[in-house]
Structures are given as C-alpha cells and as structure tokens.
Design a protein around this motif. Structure first.
Motif, PDB file in Angstrom:
ATOM      1  N   LEU A 124      -6.945   2.045  -2.308  1.00  0.00           N
ATOM      2  CA  LEU A 124      -5.889   2.345  -1.340  1.00  0.00           C
ATOM      3  C   LEU A 124      -4.530   1.866  -1.834  1.00  0.00           C
ATOM      4  O   LEU A 124      -3.512   2.560  -1.662  1.00  0.00           O
ATOM      5  CB  LEU A 124      -6.229   1.708   0.009  1.00  0.00           C
ATOM      6  N   ALA A 125      -4.503   0.684  -2.447  1.00  0.00           N
ATOM      7  CA  ALA A 125      -3.242   0.165  -2.976  1.00  0.00           C
ATOM      8  C   ALA A 125      -2.709   1.060  -4.091  1.00  0.00           C
ATOM      9  O   ALA A 125      -1.496   1.323  -4.169  1.00  0.00           O
ATOM     10  CB  ALA A 125      -3.446  -1.256  -3.495  1.00  0.00           C
ATOM     11  N   THR A 126      -3.600   1.550  -4.949  1.00  0.00           N
ATOM     12  CA  THR A 126      -3.177   2.414  -6.050  1.00  0.00           C
ATOM     13  C   THR A 126      -2.679   3.761  -5.542  1.00  0.00           C
ATOM     14  O   THR A 126      -1.704   4.318  -6.065  1.00  0.00           O
ATOM     15  CB  THR A 126      -4.348   2.617  -7.035  1.00  0.00           C
ATOM     16  N   ILE A 127      -3.323   4.281  -4.507  1.00  0.00           N
ATOM     17  CA  ILE A 127      -2.867   5.537  -3.908  1.00  0.00           C
ATOM     18  C   ILE A 127      -1.473   5.369  -3.310  1.00  0.00           C
ATOM     19  O   ILE A 127      -0.579   6.216  -3.492  1.00  0.00           O
ATOM     20  CB  ILE A 127      -3.869   6.008  -2.833  1.00  0.00           C
ATOM     21  N   ILE A 128      -1.269   4.266  -2.580  1.00  0.00           N
ATOM     22  CA  ILE A 128       0.057   4.010  -2.003  1.00  0.00           C
ATOM     23  C   ILE A 128       1.093   3.871  -3.106  1.00  0.00           C
ATOM     24  O   ILE A 128       2.226   4.359  -2.987  1.00  0.00           O
ATOM     25  CB  ILE A 128       0.017   2.752  -1.125  1.00  0.00           C
ATOM     26  N   ALA A 129       0.711   3.210  -4.213  1.00  0.00           N
ATOM     27  CA  ALA A 129       1.639   3.044  -5.330  1.00  0.00           C
ATOM     28  C   ALA A 129       2.033   4.396  -5.918  1.00  0.00           C
ATOM     29  O   ALA A 129       3.203   4.618  -6.263  1.00  0.00           O
ATOM     30  CB  ALA A 129       1.002   2.164  -6.400  1.00  0.00           C
ATOM     31  N   SER A 130       1.068   5.308  -6.039  1.00  0.00           N
ATOM     32  CA  SER A 130       1.386   6.633  -6.593  1.00  0.00           C
ATOM     33  C   SER A 130       2.319   7.407  -5.660  1.00  0.00           C
ATOM     34  O   SER A 130       3.229   8.109  -6.123  1.00  0.00           O
ATOM     35  CB  SER A 130       0.094   7.415  -6.849  1.00  0.00           C
ATOM     36  N   ILE A 131       2.110   7.274  -4.355  1.00  0.00           N
ATOM     37  CA  ILE A 131       3.009   7.924  -3.401  1.00  0.00           C
ATOM     38  C   ILE A 131       4.400   7.307  -3.496  1.00  0.00           C
ATOM     39  O   ILE A 131       5.424   8.011  -3.430  1.00  0.00           O
ATOM     40  CB  ILE A 131       2.456   7.792  -1.970  1.00  0.00           C
ATOM     41  N   ALA A 132       4.453   5.986  -3.676  1.00  0.00           N
ATOM     42  CA  ALA A 132       5.742   5.302  -3.823  1.00  0.00           C
ATOM     43  C   ALA A 132       6.501   5.823  -5.033  1.00  0.00           C
ATOM     44  O   ALA A 132       7.732   5.973  -5.002  1.00  0.00           O
ATOM     45  CB  ALA A 132       5.523   3.799  -3.940  1.00  0.00           C
ATOM     46  N   ILE A 133       5.773   6.115  -6.107  1.00  0.00           N
ATOM     47  CA  ILE A 133       6.409   6.625  -7.321  1.00  0.00           C
ATOM     48  C   ILE A 133       6.965   8.025  -7.090  1.00  0.00           C
ATOM     49  O   ILE A 133       8.086   8.346  -7.493  1.00  0.00           O
ATOM     50  CB  ILE A 133       5.394   6.619  -8.482  1.00  0.00           C
ATOM     51  N   VAL A 134       6.189   8.861  -6.415  1.00  0.00           N
ATOM     52  CA  VAL A 134       6.644  10.229  -6.120  1.00  0.00           C
ATOM     53  C   VAL A 134       7.901  10.207  -5.258  1.00  0.00           C
ATOM     54  O   VAL A 134       8.849  10.969  -5.472  1.00  0.00           O
ATOM     55  CB  VAL A 134       5.518  11.024  -5.435  1.00  0.00           C
ATOM     56  N   LEU A 135       7.913   9.313  -4.265  1.00  0.00           N
ATOM     57  CA  LEU A 135       9.048   9.223  -3.346  1.00  0.00           C
ATOM     58  C   LEU A 135      10.142   8.297  -3.857  1.00  0.00           C
ATOM     59  O   LEU A 135      11.201   8.183  -3.222  1.00  0.00           O
ATOM     60  CB  LEU A 135       8.564   8.732  -1.978  1.00  0.00           C
ATOM     61  N   ASP A 136       9.867   7.612  -4.978  1.00  0.00           N
ATOM     62  CA  ASP A 136      10.796   6.613  -5.526  1.00  0.00           C
ATOM     63  C   ASP A 136      11.161   5.573  -4.467  1.00  0.00           C
ATOM     64  O   ASP A 136      12.325   5.235  -4.257  1.00  0.00           O
ATOM     65  CB  ASP A 136      12.066   7.289  -6.060  1.00  0.00           C
TER      66      ASP A 136
END
Length: 320
Positions: A124-136
C-alpha cells in the motif's frame, strides 16, 4: 523502572531470589510459592532500576530460567517508591539511555516477521508512492514514507550483527528483499493497468517533477540523511524516551524509490529504474550501517557501565 515477572521451577527459585536479593538495583521483591502451574513452581516478582536491567536478566539467563520457566519484562511508566528512587540513584547511568537488549532483540524479531500485515503495508505504501510521483505530490510521498514498515527490518540488521543473532540477520534480509520485490511487482502490474486505461502517460513519469524528482536522482545527501535518520531511529527504538520515530520515516527515500522503480518498469524508462534502484540501495545501506554503528557504540558504553557496577556489588562469583 522495570517490572520482572518470573515463572520459576521450584528447584530454581532459591537461586533466582538470591540473585535478585544481592543486587542494589532491585527495589522490590516478592515470591508467590506454588503459584505457578506451568512450569510447576513459583512466581517471583521484582522491581528493577532500568539501568541494571541487562545485568539482572543476564544473570537469570545464566541460571537457565528462560529455558525451564519464563522471564517477562515490562516497562513501568509511572511508579511511586522511595526505595525505587534510591535504587535508581545507586545505579550508574541514566534510565532513559539504558538499552534493555532482551526487549530490543524481541522487538527486532517481531519487526522482521514476514506476514500478511507487513506485505500489505509495504504494498500500500508503494502504491501511494507511485501515485505521489504521478501527481508530483510531496504530501503523498510523506504519507507513503510514514506508512512503509521497512525501518524495523533494517534496524534488525544492526541488532543481528551487534548481538550475533545470525538467524535474525537472515530473517531481516529475507523480509526486506521479499517485501520490496512483492510491493514493486504488484505496483508494476497496477501501473500497467493504469497505463492501459490511459490514467498514466509517459509524460507523467519522465516529465518535469520538481516536487518528487529527488526520488530518482540520488546524491551524497541521500546517504548522509539515511545515516543520520537511522541513527536517530535506533536511539528512539532503544531509549525509554520513544519520540521522533515519525521524523525518521519521512526522512528516507526507500518506499518512494520502490514506487518509482515500478512506474519506470511499466513504461520502460531505464533512467527512472536505475536512478531509483540506486536511491533505494543508498538509503537501505546507509540506514543499516548507521544502525549497526549506533548499537555497537551503545553496547560498548553499557558494557563499561555494567563492569563498573559489578565492582561495587557483592555478588557471589557463582551468580555472575
């Protein structure tokens, strides 16, 4: 102050009591004869100054109490006792700085258990991190850092080396490797699905990212921050004053790097993959090194305190 609850076989109780009675750091002692059903024997209760916790527990382990019975160690958050205060005054060192190795080691084993909860939080943390990267989004990056459970396993590497627990070392390495690989793999599959749906484009991965660009551009500061953060985290873990752990979680770029590896792999962006992999390696290695050095220094310092304390105690040699 520590509270010890010892389930002692009847044949061992006199030796256990003698070990505790002769120690000035023990401010309270009670024996409940015949109160233990498993193992058949007695219950011994003791109040011990935290600074002397290791010495007392080591002597009890020397009697094999933990093999024939059990030793429970509890931190007493609030206590009122004149004899307890005097015991702490007599005992060298500070209770806040004292490291209770039995507690630290057990927590390390618990933190390195590869279970559903660990894998779920890591994924879950890694998924949130990937979304954070997409949204900067730096806010989402911080959320992913806090959610990630990897610090306990990284700290366990240092505990295993300092305490020579090589089974713990193997467990920590397995948990870290399997946890990151599983989280990256699942996030990679989800990124592929999002790419197919058009939710994520190549520009989201390779375009300008002023808020999260640090994730795939490691430098000397990445390693330095990891070292400092891990040292602070280990001190928080071993000290009686458990503060500042959240600051450690939001200081190191491990989970965000894992998320960027998954995104880079989904879009075939080699620079994102290798930059994030290097970032992940620098952070994990820096944290592991700092954890080991911090624990090694603590063990050396408290060994000296124990030696100095032993010189002032009148403990029969057979009990040491």
């Amino acid at each position: 102050m520590l509270h010890l609850r010892i389930l002692s076989p009847a044949a061992m109780t006199d030796d256990v009591v003698a070990n505790l009675e002769c120690d000035d750091a023990v401010s309270g002692l009670a024996v409940l004869r015949g109160a233990s059903l498993r193992p058949p024997g007695d219950i011994v209760l003791a109040e011990v100054a935290r600074e002397a916790g290791n010495d007392v527990v080591d002597r009890l382990r020397g009697l094999k109490v933990h093999q024939e019975g059990s030793i429970a160690i509890e931190q007493v958050p609030t206590w009122l006792s004149r004899s307890g205060f005097e015991a702490e005054v007599r005992t060298p060192g500070s209770s806040a700085d004292a490291v209770v190795w039995a507690d630290v080691t057990q927590r390390s084993y618990e933190e390195t258990e590869l279970n559903w909860s660990y894998l779920s939080f890591m994924t879950l943390a890694t998924i949130i991190a990937s979304i954070a990267i997409v949204l900067d989004s730096q806010i989402l990056v911080i959320g992913a850092m806090v959610l990630g459970p990897e610090f306990g396993a990284i700290a366990a590497l240092g505990v295993a080396l300092v305490r020579r627990r090589f089974v713990l070392l193997q467990l920590a390495i397995r948990t870290l490797v399997f946890g990151f690989v599983s989280a990256i793999a699942i996030t990679f599959l989800l990124a592929l699905a999002a790419r197919g749906l058009g939710w994520i484009t190549l520009d989201d991965v390779v375009g300008p990212r002023p808020g999260t660009g640090f994730i795939y551009t490691p430098d000397k500061w990445s390693f330095i921050v990891a070292v400092v953060a891990a040292a602070a985290g280990v001190l928080t873990m071993t000290s009686a004053k458990s503060v500042g752990m959240a600051g450690v979680f939001i200081s190191v770029t491990t989970v965000p790097a894992a998320g960027n590896i998954a995104l880079g792999a989904a879009f075939g962006v080699g620079s994102a993959i290798w930059g994030s992999t290097l970032q992940l390696f620098l952070n994990v290695s820096g944290m592991a090194l700092a954890g080991w050095l911090t624990l090694a220094v603590q063990q050396r310092l408290w060994t000296r305190v124990s030696v100095r304390r032993a010189r002032h105690l009148h403990i029969p040699r057979r009990m040491l």
